[in-house]
Structure formats: structure tokens, C-alpha cells
Scaffold this motif. Structure first.
Motif, PDB file in Angstrom:
ATOM      1  N   ILE A  35       0.847  -1.206   0.000  1.00 49.89           N
ATOM      2  CA  ILE A  35       0.000   0.000   0.000  1.00 49.89           C
ATOM      3  C   ILE A  35       0.879   1.251   0.000  1.00 49.89           C
ATOM      4  CG2 ILE A  35      -1.688   1.300   1.374  1.00 49.89           C
ATOM      5  CD1 ILE A  35      -2.762  -1.437   2.338  1.00 49.89           C
ATOM      6  N   THR A  86      -7.815   0.552   4.023  1.00 51.48           N
ATOM      7  CA  THR A  86      -9.103   1.233   3.852  1.00 51.48           C
ATOM      8  C   THR A  86     -10.108   0.165   3.469  1.00 51.48           C
ATOM      9  OG1 THR A  86      -8.014   3.245   3.197  1.00 51.48           O
ATOM     10  CG2 THR A  86     -10.298   3.012   2.496  1.00 51.48           C
ATOM     11  N   ASN A  87     -11.161   0.026   4.251  1.00 48.14           N
ATOM     12  CA  ASN A  87     -12.039  -1.135   4.102  1.00 48.14           C
ATOM     13  C   ASN A  87     -13.434  -0.801   3.579  1.00 48.14           C
ATOM     14  OD1 ASN A  87     -10.514  -1.598   7.163  1.00 48.14           O
ATOM     15  ND2 ASN A  87     -10.071  -3.010   5.500  1.00 48.14           N
ATOM     16  N   HIS A  88     -13.608   0.416   3.090  1.00 51.00           N
ATOM     17  CA  HIS A  88     -14.949   0.821   2.671  1.00 51.00           C
ATOM     18  C   HIS A  88     -15.537  -0.178   1.660  1.00 51.00           C
ATOM     19  CE1 HIS A  88     -18.340   3.230   1.563  1.00 51.00           C
ATOM     20  NE2 HIS A  88     -18.037   2.992   0.295  1.00 51.00           N
ATOM     21  N   THR A  89     -16.766  -0.579   1.880  1.00 50.50           N
ATOM     22  CA  THR A  89     -17.435  -1.526   0.980  1.00 50.50           C
ATOM     23  C   THR A  89     -18.928  -1.465   1.248  1.00 50.50           C
ATOM     24  OG1 THR A  89     -17.492  -3.842   0.248  1.00 50.50           O
ATOM     25  CG2 THR A  89     -17.225  -3.495   2.612  1.00 50.50           C
ATOM     26  N   HIS A  90     -19.729  -2.007   0.374  1.00 51.42           N
ATOM     27  CA  HIS A  90     -21.148  -2.205   0.693  1.00 51.42           C
ATOM     28  C   HIS A  90     -21.734  -3.283  -0.204  1.00 51.42           C
ATOM     29  CE1 HIS A  90     -22.451   0.317  -2.754  1.00 51.42           C
ATOM     30  NE2 HIS A  90     -21.453   1.102  -2.424  1.00 51.42           N
ATOM     31  N   CYS A 128     -11.762  -8.831   0.232  1.00 49.57           N
ATOM     32  CA  CYS A 128     -13.225  -8.927   0.435  1.00 49.57           C
ATOM     33  C   CYS A 128     -13.718  -8.017   1.546  1.00 49.57           C
ATOM     34  CB  CYS A 128     -13.591 -10.371   0.765  1.00 49.57           C
ATOM     35  SG  CYS A 128     -12.896 -10.943   2.354  1.00 49.57           S
ATOM     36  N   SER A 129     -12.801  -7.384   2.288  1.00 47.08           N
ATOM     37  CA  SER A 129     -13.154  -6.523   3.414  1.00 47.08           C
ATOM     38  C   SER A 129     -14.108  -7.243   4.369  1.00 47.08           C
ATOM     39  CB  SER A 129     -13.719  -5.191   2.905  1.00 47.08           C
ATOM     40  OG  SER A 129     -13.882  -4.299   3.974  1.00 47.08           O
ATOM     41  N   ASP A 159      -8.622 -11.460   2.605  1.00 47.78           N
ATOM     42  CA  ASP A 159      -8.202 -10.079   2.872  1.00 47.78           C
ATOM     43  C   ASP A 159      -6.953 -10.154   3.742  1.00 47.78           C
ATOM     44  OD1 ASP A 159      -9.939  -7.213   2.580  1.00 47.78           O
ATOM     45  OD2 ASP A 159      -8.298  -7.175   4.044  1.00 47.78           O
ATOM     46  N   ILE A 160      -6.201  -9.071   3.768  1.00 46.05           N
ATOM     47  CA  ILE A 160      -5.001  -9.031   4.614  1.00 46.05           C
ATOM     48  C   ILE A 160      -5.355  -8.589   6.041  1.00 46.05           C
ATOM     49  CG2 ILE A 160      -4.388  -6.606   4.117  1.00 46.05           C
ATOM     50  CD1 ILE A 160      -1.465  -7.523   3.895  1.00 46.05           C
ATOM     51  N   VAL A 164     -11.408  -7.076   9.699  1.00 49.63           N
ATOM     52  CA  VAL A 164     -12.563  -7.147   8.793  1.00 49.63           C
ATOM     53  C   VAL A 164     -12.937  -8.605   8.503  1.00 49.63           C
ATOM     54  CG1 VAL A 164     -12.420  -4.858   7.723  1.00 49.63           C
ATOM     55  CG2 VAL A 164     -11.116  -6.743   6.721  1.00 49.63           C
ATOM     56  N   LEU A 215      -5.112 -13.528   3.482  1.00 45.18           N
ATOM     57  CA  LEU A 215      -4.127 -13.697   2.412  1.00 45.18           C
ATOM     58  C   LEU A 215      -3.611 -12.328   1.982  1.00 45.18           C
ATOM     59  CD1 LEU A 215      -4.038 -16.129  -0.470  1.00 45.18           C
ATOM     60  CD2 LEU A 215      -4.099 -13.745  -1.126  1.00 45.18           C
ATOM     61  N   ASN A 216      -2.292 -12.202   1.955  1.00 46.68           N
ATOM     62  CA  ASN A 216      -1.668 -10.990   1.435  1.00 46.68           C
ATOM     63  C   ASN A 216      -1.501 -11.181  -0.064  1.00 46.68           C
ATOM     64  OD1 ASN A 216      -0.053  -8.855   0.690  1.00 46.68           O
ATOM     65  ND2 ASN A 216       1.542  -9.244   2.227  1.00 46.68           N
ATOM     66  N   ARG A 233     -11.794  -5.784  -6.472  1.00 46.82           N
ATOM     67  CA  ARG A 233     -12.338  -4.459  -6.751  1.00 46.82           C
ATOM     68  C   ARG A 233     -11.952  -3.466  -5.660  1.00 46.82           C
ATOM     69  NH1 ARG A 233     -18.341  -4.889  -7.717  1.00 46.82           N
ATOM     70  NH2 ARG A 233     -18.283  -5.356  -5.488  1.00 46.82           N
ATOM     71  N   PHE A 239      -2.182   0.457  -4.682  1.00 45.12           N
ATOM     72  CA  PHE A 239      -0.870  -0.066  -5.061  1.00 45.12           C
ATOM     73  C   PHE A 239      -0.248   0.802  -6.153  1.00 45.12           C
ATOM     74  CE2 PHE A 239      -2.947  -4.488  -4.227  1.00 45.12           C
ATOM     75  CZ  PHE A 239      -2.926  -4.253  -2.855  1.00 45.12           C
TER      76      PHE A 239
END
Ligand SMILES: C[S@@+](CC[C@H](N)C(=O)[O-])C[C@H]1O[C@@H](n2cnc3c(N)ncnc32)[C@H](O)[C@@H]1O
Length: 291
Positions: A35, A86-90, A128-129, A159-160, A164, A215-216, A233, A239
Motif C-alpha cells: 500500500i 481502507t475497508n470501505h465496501t457495501h 473482500c473486506s 483479505d489481509i 474485517v 491472504l496478502n 475491486r 498499489f
């Protein structure tokens, strides 16, 4: 737009964060998660990390960074990653992707099954957050493929960020979070939570289709088989170019010859990654076979 805090302002805060402390943190998150954190993110880094310093009862960033060389180094690295992702999702974010799965991918698999008998579908939600993306996929597939038909479909969601992932595994969300889930899917695949009436929980049936793992994306991928769909997504935006290109190339190696890759709205495959062809808004077909 919020004004970035000046160096002097940063130094007069609750915790002193020197230029070199900020750089050490930015380098660490780049090394461990790929990141990129630019100078304009100083404020964000300060506020997210200040919480951790308070928790540990530390006086400044210099002492905090000393922990990385001690016995708690690995644990602290995970805290740093969790704090700075940053984990924003919906649910049903970028809904055209789920329409593509329902209307194009499912039809393709049905035709493939009719021809070859192959009813095995493997999907990867990479980054996948807190789970809204894989549960949206699972509800879409459960609805489109139905109960019978002998379909063997599974979703790997990774997700790393361990915080979350814990939330994602539970699959429980405030009632308001499912407002973007189509009504029939809401009714069939999300139920009032037994724990708290203000929450809903993904049904046991769709939860059982998803495996959540840490998973990284820049580390080893232990998965052996290939995927019919990869969703990655709103992850590669954090990156740099070479890291992103390497990742997209690895995705193509993990896709079945008739697979699809879905990226986020501001991400695209530039420079013509071999075998990937755009077939819709940030949807790429592998080998671009006509279907
Ligand atoms: C903005 S969220 C996107 C969630 C979901 N894919 C969506 O589009 O709604 C980005 C996610 O990528 C994860 N992430 C960032 N760097 C990662 C890495 N190196 N490996 C795996 N996941 C990573 C973050 O922890 C975060 O949960």
C-alpha cells in the motif's frame, strides 16, 4: 478538502510524529501490504495510529516504532496493517458486476454444463473486506442457480486485514446495510439476527458456500485450482503501477481459460495484459473467447 497538518502542527499534537516516523510507517505498510501512502496521508496515519499508541500507553511514535524490533514485532505489524487499510465496501457495490454474473456468467456455466457436464464453479473475492462483496456474490449465485441441478459452487474470500475478516465470517450487519440488496435476495438470504433485532445475518446456506482466509495479495497464494471468476475491486488503487501489473498478471494465471476478472470502477487493465479483454465496465474476459 481538509488541509493537511503542517509538520509543526503534527509535532505539537498529543503524540510527537516526526517526519522520519511517518516515513518508517509508510515504508512498513508498503513493504508488508504493497500500500502506497503519500505525504498527504500524514493526518490519516496520525489519527489511525494515535489510537494504538493510546491503547498501549506509549508517549510517542518513536517508542511505538521500537516495538517492531522487539518480541511483539509480528503482532504489531498486523495491528499496523489493520489500522492503515481502507475497508470501505457495501452490498451490491457496482451492481453491474452482479448483473453480469447473473446474466452472462451463469448462462455460460449452464451452457458449459450442458456440453461437458462440468458443474463446478470456483470464485475468488480478493480483498473482500467485511464480507459484503462475497455475500452479494453468494446471494446472486444461490438465486440464479437454485437448489437442485447438482451445482458445486464455492467462494474463496480473502483479505489481509484480520479485523474485517472476523466481521466477514460472522456475516452480521445492521439492517440498513442490506438496503441495496434486491428485495427477493434480502428475503431469501438475509435473516433477522438472533442476537440483535437491529441486525441481519447472512443465511447459513450462503455462509456455508464461502471460505474466509487471510491472504496478502503480494505473498504466496496457496490455492491450487483455478477460478471461474476473480473479483478484485477497489484494492489495486492503493498499489503502485508495477505492483498492480504484477498482480493482474498473477490473476490471469489463476483464471480458468473461460474466466472473468472484475476490477473496481477506477481500476483498469492498462498496457494490455496478455489474454485479458475488456467485455464491459471493468470486466475482463480471459482469452476473450466469444460467449
Ligand atoms: C476498499 S476495500 C474493497 C472491498 C471490496 N472489494 C469492495 O470493492 O467493496 C479494499 C480491501 O483490500 C484489502 N487489502 C489491501 N491491501 C491488501 C493486500 N496486500 N492483500 C490483501 N488485501 C489487501 C484491505 O484490507 C481492504 O479490506
Amino acid at each position: 478538502m481538509a488541509k493537511a497538518a503542517s509538520k509543526t502542527e503534527m509535532e505539537s499534537r498529543e503524540f510527537r510524529m516526526r517526519d522520519s516516523d511517518f516515513r518508517t510507517i509508510a515504508d512498513a505498510i508498503y513493504t508488508h501490504a504493497g500500500i502506497v501512502i503519500g505525504d498527504h496521508k500524514r493526518e490519516l496515519v496520525y489519527s489511525r495510529m494515535a489510537r494504538r499508541l493510546r491503547q498501549l500507553g506509549l508517549a510517542n511514535f518513536e517508542t511505538y516504532l521500537g516495538r517492531f524490533d522487539g518480541p511483539h514485532g509480528a503482532e504489531e505489524r498486523d495491528h499496523l496493517i489493520n489500522a492503515l487499510t481502507t475497508n470501505h465496501t457495501h452490498f451490491f457495490r457496482e451492481s453491474h458486476h452482479f448483473e453480469h454474473v447473473r446474466d452472462i456468467a451463469v448462462k455460460h456455466w449452464q451452457a458449459r454444463a450442458a456440453k461437458t457436464g462440468d458443474r463446478r464453479i470456483r470464485i475468488w473475492s480478493a480483498g473482500c473486506s467485511s464480507g459484503e462483496e462475497p455475500y452479494s456474490l453468494a446471494a446472486t449465485l444461490a438465486e440464479a442457480l437454485g437448489q437442485g441441478g447438482g451445482w458445486d459452487w464455492r467462494i474463496l474470500a480473502t483479505d489481509i486485514d484480520t479485523n474485517v475478516l472476523a466481521h466477514a465470517k460472522r456475516g452480521e450487519y445492521p439492517v440498513g446495510a442490506v438496503r441495496d440488496v434486491p428485495k427477493t435476495l434480502q428475503r431469501n438470504h438475509f435473516q433477522p439476527s438472533a442476537r440483535d433485532g437491529a441486525m441481519v445475518r447472512a443465511s447459513a446456506a450462503i455462509r456455508s458456500r464461502i471460505t474466509f482466509n487471510r491472504l496478502n495479495l503480494h505473498g504466496d497464494w496457496p490455492m491450487k485450482g483455478q477460478f471461474d471468476l476473480i473479483f478484485c475491486r477497489n484494492v489495486t488503487i492503493y498499489f503502485d503501477g508495477p505492483t498492480k501489473n504484477r498482480l493482474v498478471k498473477r490473476f490471469t494465471e489463476s483464471l480458468k481459460p473461460d474466466g472473468w476478472l472484475y476490477l473496481g470502477h477506477s481500476e483498469s487493465v492498462l498496457g494490455g495484459t496478455a489474454g485479458l479483454h475488456p467485455v464491459g465496465r471493468t470486466i475482463y474476459s480471459f482469452k476473450g473467447e466469444a460467449r
